[in-house]
Structure formats: C-alpha cells, structure tokens
Design a protein around this motif. Structure first.
Motif, mmCIF file in Angstrom:
data_model
loop_
_atom_site.group_PDB
_atom_site.id
_atom_site.type_symbol
_atom_site.label_atom_id
_atom_site.label_comp_id
_atom_site.label_asym_id
_atom_site.label_seq_id
_atom_site.Cartn_x
_atom_site.Cartn_y
_atom_site.Cartn_z
ATOM 1 N N GLU A 38 0.871 -1.091 0.201
ATOM 2 C CA GLU A 38 -0.066 0.120 0.069
ATOM 3 C C GLU A 38 0.994 1.099 -0.150
ATOM 4 O O GLU A 38 0.514 2.307 -0.550
ATOM 5 C CB GLU A 38 -0.803 0.082 1.390
ATOM 6 N N GLU A 39 2.084 1.232 0.505
ATOM 7 C CA GLU A 39 2.994 2.431 0.730
ATOM 8 C C GLU A 39 3.685 2.870 -0.633
ATOM 9 O O GLU A 39 3.574 1.949 -1.684
ATOM 10 C CB GLU A 39 4.230 2.234 1.721
ATOM 11 N N SER A 40 3.867 3.999 -0.772
ATOM 12 C CA SER A 40 4.220 4.661 -2.141
ATOM 13 C C SER A 40 5.829 4.510 -2.441
ATOM 14 O O SER A 40 6.310 4.742 -3.222
ATOM 15 C CB SER A 40 3.776 5.869 -2.511
ATOM 16 N N GLU A 45 13.378 0.772 6.534
ATOM 17 C CA GLU A 45 13.728 0.460 8.101
ATOM 18 C C GLU A 45 12.813 1.306 9.002
ATOM 19 O O GLU A 45 13.162 2.413 9.173
ATOM 20 C CB GLU A 45 15.172 0.637 8.622
ATOM 21 N N ARG A 46 11.691 0.732 9.363
ATOM 22 C CA ARG A 46 10.722 1.593 9.969
ATOM 23 C C ARG A 46 10.940 2.376 11.173
ATOM 24 O O ARG A 46 10.639 3.540 11.619
ATOM 25 C CB ARG A 46 9.280 0.764 10.247
ATOM 26 N N PRO A 47 12.021 1.631 12.242
ATOM 27 C CA PRO A 47 12.595 2.255 13.339
ATOM 28 C C PRO A 47 13.053 3.595 13.028
ATOM 29 O O PRO A 47 12.849 4.498 13.890
ATOM 30 C CB PRO A 47 13.509 1.419 13.876
ATOM 31 N N SER A 50 11.000 7.081 14.023
ATOM 32 C CA SER A 50 10.817 7.768 15.475
ATOM 33 C C SER A 50 12.304 8.144 15.663
ATOM 34 O O SER A 50 12.231 8.733 16.947
ATOM 35 C CB SER A 50 10.072 6.723 16.355
ATOM 36 N N LYS A 51 13.167 7.682 14.970
ATOM 37 C CA LYS A 51 14.478 8.424 15.505
ATOM 38 C C LYS A 51 15.169 9.450 14.463
ATOM 39 O O LYS A 51 14.554 10.623 14.878
ATOM 40 C CB LYS A 51 15.512 7.049 15.499
ATOM 41 N N GLY A 52 15.894 8.872 13.573
ATOM 42 C CA GLY A 52 16.650 9.767 12.614
ATOM 43 C C GLY A 52 15.765 10.943 12.042
ATOM 44 O O GLY A 52 15.917 11.977 11.966
ATOM 45 N N LEU A 134 1.871 7.723 14.102
ATOM 46 C CA LEU A 134 3.425 7.383 13.593
ATOM 47 C C LEU A 134 3.397 5.909 13.230
ATOM 48 O O LEU A 134 3.609 5.284 14.201
ATOM 49 C CB LEU A 134 4.605 7.680 14.497
ATOM 50 N N ARG A 135 3.058 5.338 11.979
ATOM 51 C CA ARG A 135 3.253 4.210 11.503
ATOM 52 C C ARG A 135 4.147 4.024 10.340
ATOM 53 O O ARG A 135 4.918 3.213 10.243
ATOM 54 C CB ARG A 135 1.972 3.460 11.476
ATOM 55 N N ASP A 136 3.884 4.989 9.521
ATOM 56 C CA ASP A 136 4.705 4.887 8.148
ATOM 57 C C ASP A 136 5.162 6.182 7.796
ATOM 58 O O ASP A 136 5.034 7.307 8.571
ATOM 59 C CB ASP A 136 3.763 4.404 7.263
ATOM 60 N N GLY A 285 6.590 -11.214 10.549
ATOM 61 C CA GLY A 285 6.507 -9.878 11.240
ATOM 62 C C GLY A 285 5.517 -9.862 12.369
ATOM 63 O O GLY A 285 5.210 -10.718 12.858
ATOM 64 N N ASP A 286 5.111 -8.569 12.513
ATOM 65 C CA ASP A 286 4.231 -8.341 13.318
ATOM 66 C C ASP A 286 2.786 -9.084 13.444
ATOM 67 O O ASP A 286 2.204 -8.999 14.476
ATOM 68 C CB ASP A 286 3.494 -6.666 13.335
ATOM 69 N N VAL A 287 2.403 -9.698 12.059
ATOM 70 C CA VAL A 287 1.313 -10.204 12.130
ATOM 71 C C VAL A 287 1.235 -11.680 12.334
ATOM 72 O O VAL A 287 0.288 -12.284 12.659
ATOM 73 C CB VAL A 287 0.789 -10.064 10.374
HETATM 74 P P1 FAD Z 1 5.316 -3.241 8.758
HETATM 75 O O1 FAD Z 1 6.695 -2.814 8.907
HETATM 76 O O2 FAD Z 1 4.535 -2.373 9.446
HETATM 77 O O3 FAD Z 1 4.928 -3.583 7.179
HETATM 78 C C1 FAD Z 1 3.653 -3.848 6.872
HETATM 79 C C2 FAD Z 1 3.414 -3.441 5.295
HETATM 80 O O4 FAD Z 1 2.142 -4.087 4.873
HETATM 81 C C3 FAD Z 1 3.130 -1.959 5.293
HETATM 82 O O5 FAD Z 1 3.980 -1.556 4.078
HETATM 83 C C4 FAD Z 1 1.870 -1.704 4.876
HETATM 84 O O6 FAD Z 1 1.466 -0.531 3.988
HETATM 85 C C5 FAD Z 1 1.615 -3.023 4.119
HETATM 86 N N1 FAD Z 1 0.234 -3.569 4.045
HETATM 87 C C6 FAD Z 1 -0.749 -3.832 5.094
HETATM 88 N N2 FAD Z 1 -2.106 -4.400 4.571
HETATM 89 C C7 FAD Z 1 -1.819 -4.089 3.252
HETATM 90 C C8 FAD Z 1 -2.669 -4.491 2.196
HETATM 91 N N3 FAD Z 1 -3.862 -4.946 2.448
HETATM 92 N N4 FAD Z 1 -2.447 -4.207 0.857
HETATM 93 C C9 FAD Z 1 -1.096 -3.773 0.544
HETATM 94 N N5 FAD Z 1 -0.196 -3.601 1.683
HETATM 95 C C10 FAD Z 1 -0.671 -3.678 2.971
HETATM 96 N N6 FAD Z 1 10.973 -2.416 16.516
HETATM 97 C C11 FAD Z 1 12.291 -2.299 17.129
HETATM 98 O O7 FAD Z 1 12.502 -3.752 17.442
HETATM 99 N N7 FAD Z 1 12.899 -1.341 17.497
HETATM 100 C C12 FAD Z 1 12.606 0.020 17.181
HETATM 101 O O8 FAD Z 1 13.398 0.922 17.674
HETATM 102 C C13 FAD Z 1 11.574 0.094 16.420
HETATM 103 N N8 FAD Z 1 11.254 1.483 16.032
HETATM 104 C C14 FAD Z 1 10.045 1.584 15.845
HETATM 105 C C15 FAD Z 1 9.590 2.916 15.435
HETATM 106 C C16 FAD Z 1 8.315 3.330 14.702
HETATM 107 C C17 FAD Z 1 7.863 4.591 14.498
HETATM 108 C C18 FAD Z 1 7.423 2.206 14.470
HETATM 109 C C19 FAD Z 1 6.280 2.523 13.588
HETATM 110 C C20 FAD Z 1 7.745 0.936 14.889
HETATM 111 C C21 FAD Z 1 9.038 0.607 15.355
HETATM 112 N N9 FAD Z 1 9.390 -0.523 15.668
HETATM 113 C C22 FAD Z 1 10.562 -0.777 16.198
HETATM 114 C C23 FAD Z 1 8.546 -1.866 15.278
HETATM 115 C C24 FAD Z 1 9.072 -2.285 13.979
HETATM 116 O O9 FAD Z 1 8.977 -1.166 13.120
HETATM 117 C C25 FAD Z 1 8.046 -3.387 13.454
HETATM 118 O O10 FAD Z 1 7.873 -4.398 14.446
HETATM 119 C C26 FAD Z 1 8.237 -3.924 11.966
HETATM 120 O O11 FAD Z 1 8.107 -2.867 11.093
HETATM 121 C C27 FAD Z 1 7.207 -5.104 11.682
HETATM 122 O O12 FAD Z 1 7.306 -5.282 10.175
HETATM 123 P P2 FAD Z 1 6.428 -5.893 9.477
HETATM 124 O O13 FAD Z 1 6.832 -5.853 8.010
HETATM 125 O O14 FAD Z 1 5.632 -6.945 9.962
HETATM 126 O O15 FAD Z 1 5.101 -4.571 9.461
#
Ligand code: FAD
Ligand code: NDP
Length: 416
Positions: A38-40, A45-47, A50-52, A134-136, A285-287
């Motif tokens: 979904e992102e453009s 690196e999502r972390p 909230s930092k850099g 703050l998520r993306d 990942g998170d899911v």
């Molecule tokens: P995400 O990185 O959230 O990626 C999910 C992706 O799926 C996104 O691109 C989203 O747009 C896409 N998506 C979802 N549904 C759909 C759909 N239906 N169709 C198309 N695309 C879809 N963790 C640490 O351990 N240390 C840290 O310092 C840390 N800092 C963080 C700072 C911030 C600001 C945030 C928000 C999180 C932080 N985290 C940190 C947590 C870490 O970033 C997440 O655990 C990690 O990003 C999870 O990765 P993921 O790929 O499972 O999910």
C-alpha cells in the motif's frame, strides 16, 4: 485482468524487505517474485521513523535503497501504492483495489499492523489538523510538518509506550514543550520495572518533559480551523496543545485472512517454519503468532528484529523446507532516545533482580522465572556486554541465589 507469480509478498514493510532480500540471496528468476504494498515507497527500516527522521537534521529514508536496484536487475515486480482488498486462500489469489487479480504458488503475508485510533477507545479527534500518529513514512512526514509549524509550542503525547517515549524525545530535541499522558503508573509498563522506568522518567524530566500518569484524555478543545487547542483529561484537568501525538498501541492487519487461516494472539498462527494453516501461505513480522521454542509457547512480537529474522526464515523454508530447522528465536527489543540506549533479550516474567548503577550510565536487570534466568535488560552497555546478556539469556541458566546474582550483576553474564 491478472498476473501469476511463484512467490508473492503481501506488504512492503520491514519483513517484506528482508524476505525479498533473502529471495535475492538464494536466487529467484525474472518474473517469479512480486511484492505488493500500500505504501508508495519501497521497503525501509521503520524504526528510523521515530529516531533519525524526526530529528532536526532529518535523515532520510528509502527511495534509493537497495530495493530499487535489486528489483530492476532481478526482475522482481514491485507493485507500490496498491491496497490488496481481498484474498482467496483456496484459489491462491489476491485482489487489488485497482481490480487486478494476482495469483501465487506461495504467499508471504507481511501486512504488519496499523496504529490504534482514538475512536477505537470511544474518543474523537483523529482527523484534527494537528493530531498525529506514527506508523509509516506518510505519517512521519506529516508529523514533521506539524512539528515544524509549532516549534516552541506545547505538544501533548498520548501514550507511555514505545511511540510515546521515542516521539517525546524527538519533540524535545525539536524544542517543543512536551507533556506525556498515560493510564499506567509508569512509562513502558509492559516491559520496564518501576525502578527502570523511574531512571528514564527522571532523565526526561531533566530535559523538560512533564508526566501525567494514571489518567487518560477525555476530549479535545478545537478551534474553528479544526485544530486541537487543548486536551481535556478524565481527572478534570486540561493541557494547552499546539499539537498532539498519539501512540496507544497497534492492531495486526489480519482482516483479509479472518475465517480463512487459523488465528492466535491477535495474529496469524504459524508453525516453526512460519507456515500458516494453509501450507501455501506463510506469515512473518508483526502479524505472525509463532512458537517461541525457548518459552514453549506461541507469541506475537511487534519488533523489528523478529520481523527481519522471521521473514528470512520463511523464505528459507519456502525454498528448502527439508533443510530448514524450526525457527528458534530469542526475543530482542531495543530503543534509543537522547543519548540513552537499551537492549532487552528474552522474557520479562518472574522475579526481577536489578544491578548496576542507577545513578550512572550503565545498569540493568535480570528476570528469573521458576528458577531460571529468562530475561535480561541493559542500559548503556558496550557491544560485548550486550552480546553477553544475549548469550546468557539464551542459555536459561538455573539461578539458585538471587542475592548472589544481584551482587555479580553484569559480571554474571560476562563470566558465563
Ligand atoms: P510493517 O513494517 O508495518 O509493514 C507492513 C506493510 O504492509 C506496510 O508496508 C503496509 O502498508 C503493508 N500493508 C498492510 N496491509 C496491506 C494491504 N492490504 N495491501 C497492501 N499493503 C498492505 N521495533 C524495534 O524492535 N525497534 C525499534 O526501534 C522500533 N522502532 C519503531 C519505530 C516506529 C515509528 C514504528 C512504527 C515501529 C518501530 N518498531 C521498532 C517496530 C517495527 O518497526 C515493526 O515491528 C516492524 O516494522 C514490523 O514489520 P512488518 O513488516 O511486520 O510490518
Ligand atoms: P505500545 O503498546 O508500546 O504502548 C501503547 C501505550 O499507550 C501503552 O502505554 C498503553 O497503555 C497506552 N494507552 C492505551 N490506551 C490509551 C489511552 N486511551 N490513552 C493514553 N494511553 C493509552 O504501543 P505504541 O503505540 O507506543 O507503539 C506501537 C508499535 O510500534 C508497537 O508495536 C511497538 O512495538 C512499535 N514500536 C517499537 C519501538 C521500539 O521497539 N523501539 C519504537 C516505536 C514503536 P496500556 O498498556 O494500559 O494499554
């Protein structure tokens, strides 16, 4: 309209990026792999958000990252800005919001999570011009814009977890007056002990942050432009606000697969190969709710290290199931704020033994559950010290004397 791929990664975040990296390391042919997000922008690196990214010097992120060059040279199809609106696990297809059907032989679900909204707690105001989540990258870009429009003003941070702590630090560095509001007795209540929290809170207070604990917001006061001017709290008090940052937890993006895959702990249940209840589908990942061998139970983690490693593991399993052992993961969390930096390994269950100098720069804690050391926390450690606590936590040594462990402190991990 439709396209077919051998491997499809659904999501474009951290786990998706590391899954793609692992595919490229192991070798995929032109046209075999597709990433839909979904992102453009390509995975980043999502972390860093909230930092850099929030700092005045604002480091930037993805666009020219590894992904662009790799995807071009290897013929990976990267479909950005595209929401997948439904999935049919039996047919092995995804349907995008643009009406395209994408079919797969293997699907990796890496949809991560979304930020919980105030409305989900019966409150209003998420749409206000100066209320930020703050998520993306889009959220972060907006947060920076709002923050820059009120330098010197008042920021209210709702939530005392990771987002609250890291955003509060960045707001202070950007010269805003920050007040944090949260329902618990101390910050980072799910991980920190009161003693650990008190160290960080004292540090934040010295930087000018105010804490309002044990209460939550009840409503916003708004001006005629739809901007929040004050935050009203349940305890009857109110806080003037030029901007608000909300970090009140997340919800995994599982909706597409409800009723089609087995769920657990709010996520998609997978086995030790990250394989879901349908053998063509993997979740990372998170899911993903996966078996953490060390604890003997299923957990869903919301941290970057598990996103990276679970993603790599799923790809290894997809490409060579026979030779891939069960995922054997030691949970690892960390944060960096101001000049502080901590790491945590394992599980924060059982009795706590603090060690080190809580009035200095290096201190920590061990968690001992049913006679074994199961978790370790360290602030201000060196690379070797962090490695030592990680190693000792994985070993789960039997601890007979908590007093002795306290006396040895970090020395215990270093000696093991
Ligand atoms: P995400 O990185 O959230 O990626 C999910 C992706 O799926 C996104 O691109 C989203 O747009 C896409 N998506 C979802 N549904 C759909 C759909 N239906 N169709 C198309 N695309 C879809 N963790 C640490 O351990 N240390 C840290 O310092 C840390 N800092 C963080 C700072 C911030 C600001 C945030 C928000 C999180 C932080 N985290 C940190 C947590 C870490 O970033 C997440 O655990 C990690 O990003 C999870 O990765 P993921 O790929 O499972 O999910
Ligand atoms: P967290 O779960 O860390 O914290 C949410 C906080 O908000 C908790 O303290 C929660 O309290 C509190 N809360 C819940 N409802 C309210 C309310 N109505 N008013 C005020 N406070 C409330 O989530 P975050 O939003 O901070 O972080 C989101 C995600 O991002 C997490 O998955 C996190 O792991 C990840 N992240 C990780 C980082 C890292 O690892 N360094 C950095 C930044 C984000 P209660 O516990 O009582 O529900």
């Amino acid at each position: 309209m439709g396209r077919a791929f051998v491997y499809v990664i659904l999501g474009g975040g951290v786990a998706a990026g590391y899954a793609a990296l692992e595919f490229t390391r192991r070798g995929v042919s032109h046209g075999e792999l597709c990433i839909i997000s979904e992102e453009s922008v390509v995975p980043y690196e999502r972390p860093a958000l909230s930092k850099g990214f929030l700092l005045p010097e604002g480091i930037f992120l993805p666009s020219e990252s590894w992904m662009d060059s790799i995807s071009l040279s290897l013929g990976i199809e990267v479909v950005l800005g595209t929401w997948v609106k439904s999935a049919d696990v039996k047919r092995k297809t995804l349907l995008t919001a643009t009406g395209e059907t994408i079919s797969y032989k293997f699907l990796i679900i890496a949809t991560g999570a979304r930020a919980l909204k105030l409305e989900e707690f019966g409150l209003n105001g998420s749409d206000a011009g100066n209320v930020c989540y703050l998520r993306d990258l889009a959220d972060a870009t907006r947060l920076v814009d709002v923050m820059q429009s009120c330098i010197g003003g008042n920021a209210v941070v709702i939530g005392g977890g990771y987002i609250g702590m890291e955003c509060a630090a960045s707001l202070v560095i950007n010269k805003l007056n920050v007040t944090m509001v949260f329902p618990e007795a101390h910050t980072m209540a799910r991980l920190f002990t009161p003693k650990i929290a008190s160290y960080y809170e004292d540090y934040y207070i010295a930087k000018g942050v105010k804490f309002i604990k044990g209460t939550v917001m009840s409503s916003f006061d708004m001006d005629s432009d739809g901007k929040v001017t004050a935050v009203n709290l349940k305890d009857g008090s109110w806080l003037p606000a030029d901007m608000v940052v909300v970090g009140i937890g997340i919800r995994p993006n599982t909706a597409l697969f409800e009723g089609q895959l087995t769920m657990e702990k709010g996520g998609i249940k997978v086995n030790g190969q990250m394989q879901a209840s349908d053998s063509s589908v993997y979740a990372v990942g998170d899911v993903a709710a996966f078996p953490v061998k060390l604890f003997g139970e299923t957990r869903r983690l919301e941290h970057v290290d598990s996103a990276r490693k679970s993603a790599r593991h799923a790809v290894a399993a997809i490409m060579d199931l026979e030779k891939t052992n069960e995922f054997d993961y030691l949970p690892f969390f960390y944060s960096r704020v101001f000049t502080l930096s901590w790491q945590f390994y394992g599980d924060n269950a059982g009795e706590v033994v603090h060690f080190g100098d809580f009035s200095g720069n290096t201190f920590g804690a061990y968690w001992v559950n049913r006679g074994n050391l199961v978790g370790s926390f360290l602030e201000g450690g060196s690379k070797e010290q962090y490695e030592a606590i990680s190693k000792v936590t994985r070993l789960r040594p039997a601890i007979e004397d908590l007093g002795e462990l306290e006396k040895l402190g970090l020395g215990y991990a270093l000696a093991e």
